[in-house]
Every structure is written in C-alpha cells, then in structure tokens.
Design a protein around this motif. Structure first.
Motif, PDB file in Angstrom:
ATOM      1  N   LYS A  54      43.724  14.563  29.574  1.00  0.00           N
ATOM      2  CA  LYS A  54      44.092  15.756  30.558  1.00  0.00           C
ATOM      3  C   LYS A  54      43.653  16.987  30.024  1.00  0.00           C
ATOM      4  CE  LYS A  54      48.786  15.093  31.301  1.00  0.00           C
ATOM      5  NZ  LYS A  54      49.944  15.302  31.673  1.00  0.00           N
ATOM      6  N   PHE A 100      41.757  13.275  36.571  1.00  0.00           N
ATOM      7  CA  PHE A 100      41.417  14.096  37.896  1.00  0.00           C
ATOM      8  C   PHE A 100      40.040  14.516  37.748  1.00  0.00           C
ATOM      9  CE2 PHE A 100      45.148  15.276  35.691  1.00  0.00           C
ATOM     10  CZ  PHE A 100      46.196  14.240  35.893  1.00  0.00           C
ATOM     11  N   GLY A 101      39.715  15.836  38.196  1.00  0.00           N
ATOM     12  CA  GLY A 101      38.547  16.171  38.167  1.00  0.00           C
ATOM     13  C   GLY A 101      38.353  17.190  37.192  1.00  0.00           C
ATOM     14  N   THR A 102      38.911  16.928  36.092  1.00  0.00           N
ATOM     15  CA  THR A 102      38.843  17.905  34.756  1.00  0.00           C
ATOM     16  C   THR A 102      37.479  18.216  34.478  1.00  0.00           C
ATOM     17  OG1 THR A 102      39.744  16.267  33.103  1.00  0.00           O
ATOM     18  CG2 THR A 102      41.313  17.771  34.197  1.00  0.00           C
ATOM     19  N   LEU A 130      35.429  21.076  34.766  1.00  0.00           N
ATOM     20  CA  LEU A 130      35.827  22.148  34.416  1.00  0.00           C
ATOM     21  C   LEU A 130      35.383  22.633  32.882  1.00  0.00           C
ATOM     22  CD1 LEU A 130      39.226  21.890  36.043  1.00  0.00           C
ATOM     23  CD2 LEU A 130      37.341  23.264  36.810  1.00  0.00           C
ATOM     24  N   THR A 172      39.492  10.789  41.291  1.00  0.00           N
ATOM     25  CA  THR A 172      39.729  11.667  42.428  1.00  0.00           C
ATOM     26  C   THR A 172      38.212  12.627  42.512  1.00  0.00           C
ATOM     27  OG1 THR A 172      42.185  11.806  42.029  1.00  0.00           O
ATOM     28  CG2 THR A 172      41.076  13.751  43.269  1.00  0.00           C
ATOM     29  N   VAL A 195      36.009  13.212  46.150  1.00  0.00           N
ATOM     30  CA  VAL A 195      35.333  14.307  46.662  1.00  0.00           C
ATOM     31  C   VAL A 195      34.089  14.381  46.940  1.00  0.00           C
ATOM     32  CG1 VAL A 195      35.128  16.821  46.031  1.00  0.00           C
ATOM     33  CG2 VAL A 195      37.188  15.965  45.507  1.00  0.00           C
ATOM     34  N   THR A 231      43.438   8.831  47.471  1.00  0.00           N
ATOM     35  CA  THR A 231      43.467   9.934  48.455  1.00  0.00           C
ATOM     36  C   THR A 231      42.656   9.982  49.632  1.00  0.00           C
ATOM     37  OG1 THR A 231      43.881  11.321  46.650  1.00  0.00           O
ATOM     38  CG2 THR A 231      43.810  12.435  48.493  1.00  0.00           C
ATOM     39  N   LYS A 263      47.992   6.421  46.267  1.00  0.00           N
ATOM     40  CA  LYS A 263      48.654   7.570  45.496  1.00  0.00           C
ATOM     41  C   LYS A 263      49.897   7.902  46.233  1.00  0.00           C
ATOM     42  CE  LYS A 263      44.894   9.338  42.550  1.00  0.00           C
ATOM     43  NZ  LYS A 263      45.063   8.512  41.653  1.00  0.00           N
ATOM     44  N   ARG A 314      49.463   5.971  38.711  1.00  0.00           N
ATOM     45  CA  ARG A 314      49.423   7.533  38.545  1.00  0.00           C
ATOM     46  C   ARG A 314      49.783   8.026  37.210  1.00  0.00           C
ATOM     47  NH1 ARG A 314      50.618  11.373  43.544  1.00  0.00           N
ATOM     48  NH2 ARG A 314      48.660  12.211  42.295  1.00  0.00           N
ATOM     49  N   PHE A 323      34.144  22.780  45.695  1.00  0.00           N
ATOM     50  CA  PHE A 323      35.619  22.200  45.164  1.00  0.00           C
ATOM     51  C   PHE A 323      36.532  22.640  46.469  1.00  0.00           C
ATOM     52  CE2 PHE A 323      35.127  23.265  40.478  1.00  0.00           C
ATOM     53  CZ  PHE A 323      33.981  22.119  40.604  1.00  0.00           C
ATOM     54  N   PRO A 324      37.481  21.630  46.772  1.00  0.00           N
ATOM     55  CA  PRO A 324      38.286  21.794  47.965  1.00  0.00           C
ATOM     56  C   PRO A 324      38.973  22.804  48.050  1.00  0.00           C
ATOM     57  CG  PRO A 324      38.008  19.405  47.151  1.00  0.00           C
ATOM     58  CD  PRO A 324      37.584  20.072  46.281  1.00  0.00           C
ATOM     59  N   LEU A 346      43.957  22.343  31.854  1.00  0.00           N
ATOM     60  CA  LEU A 346      42.914  21.742  32.471  1.00  0.00           C
ATOM     61  C   LEU A 346      43.238  21.138  33.849  1.00  0.00           C
ATOM     62  CD1 LEU A 346      40.045  22.661  31.354  1.00  0.00           C
ATOM     63  CD2 LEU A 346      40.074  20.265  30.775  1.00  0.00           C
ATOM     64  N   ALA A 347      44.395  20.486  33.393  1.00  0.00           N
ATOM     65  CA  ALA A 347      45.202  19.500  34.600  1.00  0.00           C
ATOM     66  C   ALA A 347      45.541  20.644  35.865  1.00  0.00           C
ATOM     67  CB  ALA A 347      46.170  18.802  34.213  1.00  0.00           C
ATOM     68  N   GLU A 349      44.158  23.489  36.279  1.00  0.00           N
ATOM     69  CA  GLU A 349      42.956  24.070  36.817  1.00  0.00           C
ATOM     70  C   GLU A 349      42.435  23.098  37.951  1.00  0.00           C
ATOM     71  OE1 GLU A 349      42.504  27.105  36.042  1.00  0.00           O
ATOM     72  OE2 GLU A 349      40.715  27.359  37.444  1.00  0.00           O
ATOM     73  N   ALA A 350      42.460  21.831  37.533  1.00  0.00           N
ATOM     74  CA  ALA A 350      42.013  20.974  38.593  1.00  0.00           C
ATOM     75  C   ALA A 350      42.905  20.880  39.626  1.00  0.00           C
ATOM     76  CB  ALA A 350      42.019  19.525  37.777  1.00  0.00           C
ATOM     77  N   ALA A 371      41.678  23.991  41.809  1.00  0.00           N
ATOM     78  CA  ALA A 371      40.489  23.509  42.560  1.00  0.00           C
ATOM     79  C   ALA A 371      40.586  22.660  43.688  1.00  0.00           C
ATOM     80  CB  ALA A 371      39.346  22.983  41.580  1.00  0.00           C
ATOM     81  N   GLY A 372      41.613  21.787  43.755  1.00  0.00           N
ATOM     82  CA  GLY A 372      41.607  20.607  44.795  1.00  0.00           C
ATOM     83  C   GLY A 372      40.850  19.423  44.106  1.00  0.00           C
ATOM     84  N   LEU A 373      40.714  19.306  42.833  1.00  0.00           N
ATOM     85  CA  LEU A 373      40.202  18.280  42.234  1.00  0.00           C
ATOM     86  C   LEU A 373      41.308  17.227  41.710  1.00  0.00           C
ATOM     87  CD1 LEU A 373      36.986  19.798  40.302  1.00  0.00           C
ATOM     88  CD2 LEU A 373      37.030  18.599  42.513  1.00  0.00           C
ATOM     89  N   ARG A 374      42.382  17.522  42.272  1.00  0.00           N
ATOM     90  CA  ARG A 374      43.501  16.510  41.886  1.00  0.00           C
ATOM     91  C   ARG A 374      44.192  15.803  42.831  1.00  0.00           C
ATOM     92  NH1 ARG A 374      47.872  18.045  37.052  1.00  0.00           N
ATOM     93  NH2 ARG A 374      48.973  15.958  37.130  1.00  0.00           N
ATOM     94  N   ALA A 375      44.579  14.736  43.178  1.00  0.00           N
ATOM     95  CA  ALA A 375      45.041  14.221  44.127  1.00  0.00           C
ATOM     96  C   ALA A 375      45.943  14.754  45.292  1.00  0.00           C
ATOM     97  CB  ALA A 375      45.732  12.722  44.127  1.00  0.00           C
ATOM     98  N   ASP A 376      46.889  15.635  44.513  1.00  0.00           N
ATOM     99  CA  ASP A 376      47.930  16.233  45.366  1.00  0.00           C
ATOM    100  C   ASP A 376      47.402  17.501  46.135  1.00  0.00           C
ATOM    101  OD1 ASP A 376      50.262  14.297  44.394  1.00  0.00           O
ATOM    102  OD2 ASP A 376      49.213  14.972  42.579  1.00  0.00           O
ATOM    103  N   LEU A 397      44.348  18.025  46.801  1.00  0.00           N
ATOM    104  CA  LEU A 397      43.254  17.438  47.534  1.00  0.00           C
ATOM    105  C   LEU A 397      43.817  16.817  49.044  1.00  0.00           C
ATOM    106  CD1 LEU A 397      40.345  16.557  48.376  1.00  0.00           C
ATOM    107  CD2 LEU A 397      40.627  14.481  46.792  1.00  0.00           C
ATOM    108  N   LYS A 398      44.830  16.127  48.892  1.00  0.00           N
ATOM    109  CA  LYS A 398      45.489  15.340  49.986  1.00  0.00           C
ATOM    110  C   LYS A 398      45.949  16.767  50.906  1.00  0.00           C
ATOM    111  CE  LYS A 398      49.624  13.871  49.408  1.00  0.00           C
ATOM    112  NZ  LYS A 398      50.518  13.049  48.747  1.00  0.00           N
TER     113      LYS A 398
END
Lengths: 269, 269, 269
Positions: free
Chosen positions: B36, B61-63, B66, B91, B95, B123, B152, B183, C16-17, C248-249, C251-252, C255-260, C262-263
């Motif tokens: 992470k 995730f999308g780290t 970054l 994830t 995107v 997702t 998820k 998860r 980025f979403p 970093l997590a 920040e993801a 940015a919407g680069l993590r499932a929750d 983004l959903k």
C-alpha cells in the motif's frame, strides 16, 4: 550510547506527569517487543530512535528459523550492540522439546549469539521436572531465561493457583522474568477476557501471591491494556509483546505524555 | 540469490512440523503481498529479509499512478531482480477498461517494467467476451495474468456456480492464477462471512468443481484465515493480500513454527 | 522537488475518476499524518515516496520529548526540507499549560525547528481567554497554528453548538486550521459513534454553521471514514491522523483509484 536525549532538556522545563522512569540496564520498567520480521534497515532505524526504551527483542514464533544466515547474524549483532537482549520465540523451543532436542537447540541459539531464551509450554505439554531442567540448563549455558505461564488455547485455561505455583517454581529455578501470556492478540487468553480487558480480580490475586511480582512481564499488545497496567502499577511496570512501531507511543504513555495516562493523573489530584 | 538460509541449518536439527515447503520459482505455495506504499528502503529491506518467501507483489489499488517516476522504476527493478513478480492493482485496470483504454494501459504497464497484471471486475461490469479478450491480450503482451473472481460489494454476491464457471473460463483463456477476492479487510466478501470466517461449504464446492484448484490464490489478509487455509490445504496453499510485515510470520505458520498450526499438527497425531 | 510524478503520464492516458487534486503548497486537500515513532530512515523513505501528498506531520502525543537530540533535529530538518510542516502533539502542549510553562514550551519548540503547533484542551480544562492567548502567542512566534476541538473523553461530550462557537473563535484568533478530534482510534469521540461511523446530522450542522468549513481538518484514521468524507466533500477534503503507511492508499482513494470511491463515482453517473 553517547547520544543525548531531548528528554532531559524537556524535563528541565516540564515535569513528566507519571513520574520517573528507570534507565537501562533496568530490572523493572522493562519493555519487550515482538519482532514479526523487521528488516535490518528497519531494526537499525528503530534502535537509533528508541534503543533506550527497549530491553528485550523477541523474534516472534519460529521466525528465527527463516532468516538468511547473514541477515540473522547481523541482526543479532546489531540488537545486542544497542544493549538489547534478543531471543527466539517460545514456540520454536517447544518444537525442539517435542523432538527431544532441547540441548542442541540451545547450543545452536548460543552459537548464533542469542542472549536470552524463552521457556514455555503454551502449545505442548511439559512436565514440571523437564521445565525445571530446561530453565536451569539454559541458565548454565549463560542465557537470561524468561519463562512463560499461561496456555495459548482459550479452552485450556489454567487455574490462577496453578499459575502462581508455576511462577514461584520458575523464579526458584533461575528465571530472571516470568511472562504472563497475552499472545499477539491480547484477547481471550491468560488474564484477558474476550474483549481484551484485564480480569482484575485474578491479576490482584496473582500479584499478591507470587514471590516477586516485580519479575512479572505482562504481555500487553493492546493500548488499553498498557494503559490499565500503567495506571495500576505505575510507569515502570514490565510489558511485553509490544509492537515495535509502538515503542515510543508506549513510552509517552508511561511518562504521562499521552491523553489516557495524563487524564488518570489529573483525576487523582 | 546466493544467500544461505538458516532454514537448512535448523532443519538438520529439527523437522518443521507442517512438512516441506516448495522453493522458488514455485507454482504452488505462492505468497502474494499487497503493497500500500512501501518506500524504496523498506522494499529493499523486506526483500533482503524475506525475498524467498514472496512470489508476487501487488501495488495496491491505483497507487502505481501516484509514484514519482524514478521511484517507481527503481522499485520495479528492485522487486524483479529478487525474482518477485510485480503488478498494479486490479482497480486501476478497471478504470482503464471503463475509459476504453485497456490496450494503452497494458502498453504503459509493460514500458514501466511490470511483469504481471490482474484482470478483475470487482467494481465495474465486464462482459465475458471482453474479459476473455483482456486476458489473452495481456498474455500475448508477455504478462503473467492473474484474474480475480468475486465482487467487492457484499450486496452484489455471485452465486458459487458462477464463480466456478468464471474460474474455468479464465484458466482456459490463459490466466496462470485465479485470485479469490478477499479484499484488504477479509470480511463480508467472497467466501468470508461478516466476521471473516471462511464459509467452508462454498469453499469445498469451489475446490472440487474447478479445473485446477492448485491455481487458486486465496486472498487471506487475516491470520485466522491463513491458519484455516493451511490446516485445510497444507503448507503450500496459495495466499494473497498478505501484509508485507507479516510475510515471515506467515511463513512460520506454514512451517508449523507458530502455535496455531503446531497445535493442529499435534491434535492429528 | 524536481522529481517527476508518474501521475501526469497516467493522466494523459486516463482521467482520474474523482477529479482534480490540489497541489502543494495547498490550503485545501490537506493530509496530516500522525507519526508514533518513525525512524529517520523510515521518514526519509516515506517522504521520497509520498512527500507531495503530506502537508503536516504530527509527532504524536508527547513523543517529541523522547527522541535523542540529534535524531529529532535531523528529523525536523528532513521533514521541513520536503515542504512538510511538523509539530508536536497537542497533549504535550497541554502538559505545559498545566504547569504554566506555555511560553517556554513554545520557545523550545521553535528552537528545535518545529514550524507548527497544535493548541488543544482534549484532556485539560482551558479558559477561552487562555486559549485565545495561546493561539495568538504562537502566531506571533511564527508558528502555523492548528487548534483542535472536541474532548478525548467520550463521557465528556461537547454540544455541537459549543464546537461551532469554538471553531469560529479559534479562526478569528489566527488559527490556520481547526482539527475536529477523532483520536487515533476514530471511535466514540467527536463526530464518530462507537463503531466509528460519522454522525452525519452533526457533521452537516457543523459544516453549515462555521465561518469557513474549508479550514476544518477531520481526524479520520479509519478507511471507511476517509471514504465517507471524500464522497461527501470531494477529493480535496482535509484529513488528519492518517497512518503514515496509508498515505498513498488515501491518495488513491481521493483520486477514485480505489474500489470504494470509484464505485461512488459510477453510481452517480
């Protein structure tokens, strides 16, 4: 260590609310950390940051068997050169006992440079006679011996009277400390209930009945447990299974520089 | 790697209770860690400590989007030079799929040096056809492909029969492993109930019905889950979403050098 | 910093979403991390990885008093040279207030090189007058001042109207930000209930009633809290007490680069 702590500078300015901490090498106020796999860099970093606040480092479980040779040797050297004792987890020794290789196990641990060992029977059965022999053998071989009381299995509880007897037994055999089992989780084990709260009545009975309660080390992985023990026994209570990343936070708790113990001090006055 | 493990030295002395572990490069007994945000120093430290016990590293995730350029490149180089595959979290790819840029995404991942990718639809919605195409495109581009099954969202559960069909589908498209979603939390998702316990009946149905159960990787972030999987499937079960700081502790669990799996061995005999 | 982020490269490819993030030095979208004892190496590693995503680093509780001199000085230098403000925890200042040494405490903090301070009364009682004086003294001495509202004790709850009054008071005294207490645990404190869920009705009342809601920093140690705040206020909500290993997590997530998150974006469209 020749480093100068800021502690003194701040203490000239402010009194630390919980009162005076013992300094190393100390016999009370001990902090034992559980190392589940710190790399060499991380270990060095931690010791440079907080070496004065760590007395024992335990390589958790049997992880000592999983290191590269060079890394383990360098780690042991690094730790001991900061005045911190290091030992392999008790479960590893239990495997040796099961396979009737205790003496060879101890010899190998000594060759690697470990300065302490833990004698436990959290998972296996061990006769009192074998336990006594294990403790005194390890003492003779030059180790500091920490024994442990309490089963890891919540369905296999000791009676408090048995624990008291065992503590006294181990101390008379030469153990320098007796650890009260709290596991890594701190829940539903030893003197902790399912939520991780200290069962105070049993704790009090234990403390009043053993030969020397100052030799007990309480495994207290959760902050609430650390806080309760400090409030009950003062800043120099011995605690174990501390997360390496929590050493400085624990020290702040001991000093009264953290909300929960500060509040306790304020309520008393 | 030319480092010598202490493992052999200890194993000459003691048998590890759970039996023999596979060695790298391995096809079973895989450990995938979720990263992470490990810094370069931390990553190097971890690989020097436990590189032999890590098969895949996922930038969670999308780290991956970054990082500083230089840091990401050095990290990927560092990881792969220790014989560990590295890939960006699923994830992030989702995107790209949403924005219809899958091929460009894969090209960029390849340019950075990633050696694997995860194809998931945790997702988003993805047709079976697009999924098949994504897996085979990634395979053609030289990636190891890990696909993932399971949503998820706890309110959007798959039927176990659908999961079985999907596992077989992905394997036939070229996925080298199929990950069973757990998860980061390991609770109320996939085969885990709200407390994080494995739903054993579903697990058994899955294992008996897929083409090759040895290709499944179970996301098992919690110790109790790891322990149950090892007791059920043995030391060489594939596990994922392992906390980097728990790799050595997991390895001790696999070896039977930790109380919970040791106890299971003792109860059997 | 002259490092080039991969962010731009990816953003040329993908949107980025959650939309655009503010850049440093920023007045909204702030991330404050709680440092419970990072070593120098770990701190350097973190800043090299994620320095652009960290605005404030708090040395948690009174840990600032427990460093070796050289380590503290080097750490402060390291942190500020990455464009990150650093300050000692509020509880430490409360001890100084208790002992009537506020001004000396601030002078010493300035000498060490701290660039910010936190004015709080989470554990002690402080008159409004003393609070005003503390904030303006610290401002005059050149500190960025973060004040904090909310008690650490769950049985000692503020009324929401009192919190609103206090926020406005502190801002008018010169505080650059007001922190809404969430502690390290994020449970049963401030606007969080016992499970750590945001009490939305109180949050809304707070946001609509204070002079400038963009100056609030929400202590949000738990992922679910971060997620709720981002969904409610967007990617540039200010958050504090972030675990350094989660920067970093987070920040993801922003940015919407993590499932929750983004959903959440997908459900809106």
């Amino acid at each position: 260590m020749t480093k100068k702590g800021t502690e003194k500078m701040w203490q000239e300015l402010l009194q630390f609310p919980m009162g005076k901490r013992t300094a190393k090498p100390r016999t009370t106020g001990i902090t034992m950390i559980i190392d589940k796999g710190l790399g060499l860099g991380e270990t060095r970093d931690l010791l440079n940051l907080a070496g004065d606040y760590i007395d024992f480092l335990k390589l958790g479980f049997g992880t000592a068997a999983l290191y590269y040779n060079e890394v383990l040797e360098e780690k042991i050297h690094l730790v001991t050169s900061h005045g911190v004792d290091i030992y392999p987890g008790g479960t590893f020794l239990e495997v040796a006992v099961l396979q009737d290789k205790l003496r060879q196990y101890l010899a190998m641990a000594r060759d690697f440079g470990f300065t302490a060992v833990e004698i436990s029977d959290g998972t296996i059965d061990m006769s009192l006679q074998l336990r006594a022999q294990a403790i005194s053998t390890a003492c003779e071989m030059g180790f500091k011996v920490l024994s442990e009381v309490g089963k890891k299995d919540p369905d296999n509880e000791f009676e408090i009277k048995d624990i008291i007897r065992l503590v006294n037994h181990d101390l008379s055999c030469g153990a320098c400390h007796v650890i009260v089992e709290g596991r890594e989780s701190g829940k539903a084990v030893g003197l902790y209930d399912r939520e991780g709260n200290l069962i105070m009545s049993e704790l009090e009975e234990l403390v009043y009945s053993v030969r020397d309660a100052s030799k007990l080390i309480w495994e207290a992985p959760l902050k609430e447990q650390q806080q309760e023990l400090i409030i009950r026994f003062g800043p120099n209570v011995n605690m174990g299974n501390i997360n390496p990343h929590e050493v400085l936070a624990l020290e702040a708790l001991r000093a009264g520089l953290r909300a929960d113990t500060l509040k306790a001090v304020l309520q008393r006055t």
